[in-house]
Design a protein around this motif. Structure first.
Motif, PDB file in Angstrom:
ATOM      1  N   GLY A 120       0.775  -1.229   0.000  1.00 42.87           N
ATOM      2  CA  GLY A 120       0.000   0.000   0.000  1.00 42.87           C
ATOM      3  C   GLY A 120       0.812   1.289   0.000  1.00 42.87           C
ATOM      4  O   GLY A 120       0.556   2.178  -0.820  1.00 42.87           O
ATOM      5  N   PRO A 121       1.807   1.416   0.919  1.00 44.93           N
ATOM      6  CA  PRO A 121       2.540   2.676   0.982  1.00 44.93           C
ATOM      7  C   PRO A 121       3.138   3.093  -0.359  1.00 44.93           C
ATOM      8  O   PRO A 121       3.198   4.283  -0.667  1.00 44.93           O
ATOM      9  N   ALA A 122       3.527   2.102  -1.185  1.00 39.68           N
ATOM     10  CA  ALA A 122       4.115   2.415  -2.478  1.00 39.68           C
ATOM     11  C   ALA A 122       3.088   3.015  -3.434  1.00 39.68           C
ATOM     12  O   ALA A 122       3.443   3.680  -4.405  1.00 39.68           O
ATOM     13  N   SER A 123       1.795   2.769  -3.159  1.00 41.55           N
ATOM     14  CA  SER A 123       0.799   3.249  -4.111  1.00 41.55           C
ATOM     15  C   SER A 123       0.275   4.641  -3.765  1.00 41.55           C
ATOM     16  O   SER A 123      -0.505   5.212  -4.527  1.00 41.55           O
ATOM     17  N   ILE A 124       0.726   5.207  -2.641  1.00 38.20           N
ATOM     18  CA  ILE A 124       0.213   6.509  -2.212  1.00 38.20           C
ATOM     19  C   ILE A 124       0.475   7.635  -3.224  1.00 38.20           C
ATOM     20  O   ILE A 124      -0.435   8.405  -3.534  1.00 38.20           O
ATOM     21  N   PRO A 125       1.707   7.728  -3.772  1.00 38.98           N
ATOM     22  CA  PRO A 125       1.921   8.777  -4.782  1.00 38.98           C
ATOM     23  C   PRO A 125       1.010   8.600  -5.998  1.00 38.98           C
ATOM     24  O   PRO A 125       0.579   9.590  -6.598  1.00 38.98           O
ATOM     25  N   LEU A 126       0.700   7.345  -6.329  1.00 41.68           N
ATOM     26  CA  LEU A 126      -0.189   7.091  -7.464  1.00 41.68           C
ATOM     27  C   LEU A 126      -1.612   7.550  -7.153  1.00 41.68           C
ATOM     28  O   LEU A 126      -2.300   8.111  -8.003  1.00 41.68           O
ATOM     29  N   VAL A 127      -2.043   7.307  -5.902  1.00 45.11           N
ATOM     30  CA  VAL A 127      -3.371   7.770  -5.485  1.00 45.11           C
ATOM     31  C   VAL A 127      -3.430   9.292  -5.555  1.00 45.11           C
ATOM     32  O   VAL A 127      -4.392   9.879  -6.061  1.00 45.11           O
ATOM     33  N   GLU A 128      -2.364   9.923  -5.074  1.00 47.72           N
ATOM     34  CA  GLU A 128      -2.322  11.385  -5.088  1.00 47.72           C
ATOM     35  C   GLU A 128      -2.457  11.920  -6.506  1.00 47.72           C
ATOM     36  O   GLU A 128      -3.190  12.873  -6.761  1.00 47.72           O
ATOM     37  N   LYS A 129      -1.753  11.273  -7.422  1.00 50.15           N
ATOM     38  CA  LYS A 129      -1.812  11.702  -8.810  1.00 50.15           C
ATOM     39  C   LYS A 129      -3.241  11.671  -9.342  1.00 50.15           C
ATOM     40  O   LYS A 129      -3.687  12.600 -10.021  1.00 50.15           O
ATOM     41  N   GLU A 130      -3.963  10.615  -9.021  1.00 52.67           N
ATOM     42  CA  GLU A 130      -5.335  10.480  -9.510  1.00 52.67           C
ATOM     43  C   GLU A 130      -6.280  11.479  -8.850  1.00 52.67           C
ATOM     44  O   GLU A 130      -6.987  12.213  -9.528  1.00 52.67           O
ATOM     45  N   VAL A 131      -6.301  11.491  -7.494  1.00 53.48           N
ATOM     46  CA  VAL A 131      -7.349  12.255  -6.814  1.00 53.48           C
ATOM     47  C   VAL A 131      -7.045  13.754  -6.742  1.00 53.48           C
ATOM     48  O   VAL A 131      -7.963  14.566  -6.675  1.00 53.48           O
ATOM     49  N   VAL A 132      -5.762  14.123  -6.789  1.00 46.28           N
ATOM     50  CA  VAL A 132      -5.418  15.545  -6.750  1.00 46.28           C
ATOM     51  C   VAL A 132      -5.256  16.092  -8.169  1.00 46.28           C
ATOM     52  O   VAL A 132      -5.941  17.039  -8.571  1.00 46.28           O
ATOM     53  N   ASP A 133      -4.362  15.488  -8.951  1.00 39.89           N
ATOM     54  CA  ASP A 133      -4.034  16.039 -10.263  1.00 39.89           C
ATOM     55  C   ASP A 133      -5.109  15.785 -11.305  1.00 39.89           C
ATOM     56  O   ASP A 133      -5.499  16.663 -12.042  1.00 39.89           O
ATOM     57  N   ARG A 134      -5.595  14.544 -11.364  1.00 40.80           N
ATOM     58  CA  ARG A 134      -6.495  14.213 -12.447  1.00 40.80           C
ATOM     59  C   ARG A 134      -7.944  14.616 -12.165  1.00 40.80           C
ATOM     60  O   ARG A 134      -8.570  15.304 -12.951  1.00 40.80           O
ATOM     61  N   TYR A 135      -8.474  14.186 -10.993  1.00 35.56           N
ATOM     62  CA  TYR A 135      -9.897  14.431 -10.751  1.00 35.56           C
ATOM     63  C   TYR A 135     -10.159  15.672  -9.907  1.00 35.56           C
ATOM     64  O   TYR A 135     -11.284  16.150  -9.859  1.00 35.56           O
TER      65      TYR A 135
END
Lengths: 187, 176
Positions: B21-36
């Motif tokens: 999970g911790p490795a996927s946090i930057p990816l989550v940020e990219k989606e929920v902050v940058d994209r959506y």
């Protein structure tokens, strides 16, 4: 009854695992292998290896697979819900009602104090694995394999998924090599 | 439509995040902050801080909370499902195959050959936890808590739950 035990086991893992999924690995082993004996050490290490080779959160992959193995699809749902839902509810409640909570010094203190404990638990698990490797391969081969893994993972910085993937392919598809390793071990 | 977006936002980090999970946090940020644009960068780091202060897997806590904020209970469910299900199904399919041939010498060899790799990975995690602890609370507290918990866990054989609970109490009082 088994469902209740599954729930309890993964509830404890979820609610005690500070520092994200990976820090809960020793807790999972404690419940699943030592306490409830749903799996042997060997099986657990296969599950952990494959879980590490695949993408996605490790805690739910382990919970889901072990739940599935013990009690089928319902067991899988049960284990995932137990490890995930309590902490999500906590998160929603706390973030909605008590936003200042996370900056309280005593909360920060709690999060800090648990880090070395998890470190010790991971160290114990590491030693467990080393003992197993040593018992099977003997000292020389063990050191060789460890140094090899260390070089691949740390010095060459190759992704663990690739290293584990190669190990899987090598052991499953090359009959010749299997024979050789057996002979090396025997001699 | 929002449900579909929630699914997609958490499906990608779930399937692309290697290393738990911790490795996927930057990816989550990219989606929920940058994209959506569901949360600002500040809100995201607040959430992450709260998530880290609470127990349990971090990826599902983020997915559950953000999903709940955007789409209520159903949104939370979809976020967690998208995070968890794809990689879990893959895992079950592959392990099922492996367990079928559990007694074959090949699988036996695999079990043994993969162990040194896992040992090194666990050792690396161990080191990074102690490194974090050293950075956070210094050498004396780290050694004190570490040695005490080692004794309790391995010599006295106290259940890990009590050791962790004890460390939380200690931290709340002495490390505040």
């Amino acid at each position: 009854m088994t469902h209740w035990h599954l729930f309890l086991a993964f509830f404890r893992v979820g609610i005690l695992g500070y520092g994200g999924g990976p820090s809960s690995i020793p807790l999972v082993k404690n419940e699943v292998v030592d306490k409830y004996k749903w799996m042997t050490d060997d099986e657990f290490s296969d599950v952990l290896a494959l879980g590490n080779a695949l993408p996605g959160p490790i805690a739910t992959k382990m919970a889901g697979y072990i739940g599935w193995q013990v009690k089928g699809v319902l067991g899988m749902l049960n284990a995932i819900i137990a490890s995930v839902v309590p902490t999500i509810l906590l998160m929603i409640v706390l973030l909605t009602f008590l936003n200042s909570f996370k900056d309280k010094p005593w909360v920060l203190g709690m999060a800090k104090a648990v880090v070395p404990v998890v470190g010790v638990m991971l160290a114990v698990l590491t030693v467990d694995f080393l003992k197993k490797v040593n018992a099977h391969f003997g000292v020389k081969l063990t050191i060789g394999l460890l140094v090899g893994s260390l070089i691949l993972l740390v010095l060459l910085n190759i992704h663990p998924a690739i290293v584990i993937g190669v190990v899987i392919v090598v052991s499953l598809f090359s009959k010749q090599e299997k024979q050789e390793v057996k002979e090396v071990k025997a001699s | 439509m929002i449900y579909w977006h929630i699914f997609w936002a958490f499906f990608l980090p779930g399937i692309l995040g290697y290393g738990g999970g911790p490795a996927s946090i930057p990816l989550v940020e990219k989606e929920v902050v940058d994209r959506y644009g569901w949360v600002t960068e500040n809100e995201f780091s607040e959430m992450l801080a709260m998530g880290n202060a609470l127990p349990g897997p971090i990826a599902t806590k983020m997915a559950g909370y953000i999903g709940f904020q955007e789409g209520g209970v159903i949104g939370a469910f979809i976020g967690v499902f998208a995070t968890v299900a794809p990689s879990l199904l893959l895992m079950i399919a592959l392990l099922r195959l492996l367990m079928k041939f559990k007694d074959s010498p090949k699988v036996n060899l695999l079990t043994n050959l993969v162990r040194p790799v896992i040992a090194i990975l666990l050792a690396m995690m161990t080191i990074s936890f102690f490194q974090n602890s050293y950075d956070g609370i210094g050498i004396y507290q780290t050694v004190f808590i570490g040695v005490l918990s080692l004794l309790l866990l391995e010599k006295v054989k106290v259940h890990p739950a009590y050791v962790i609970a004890g460390s939380l109490v200690y931290g709340a009082i002495f490390l505040a």
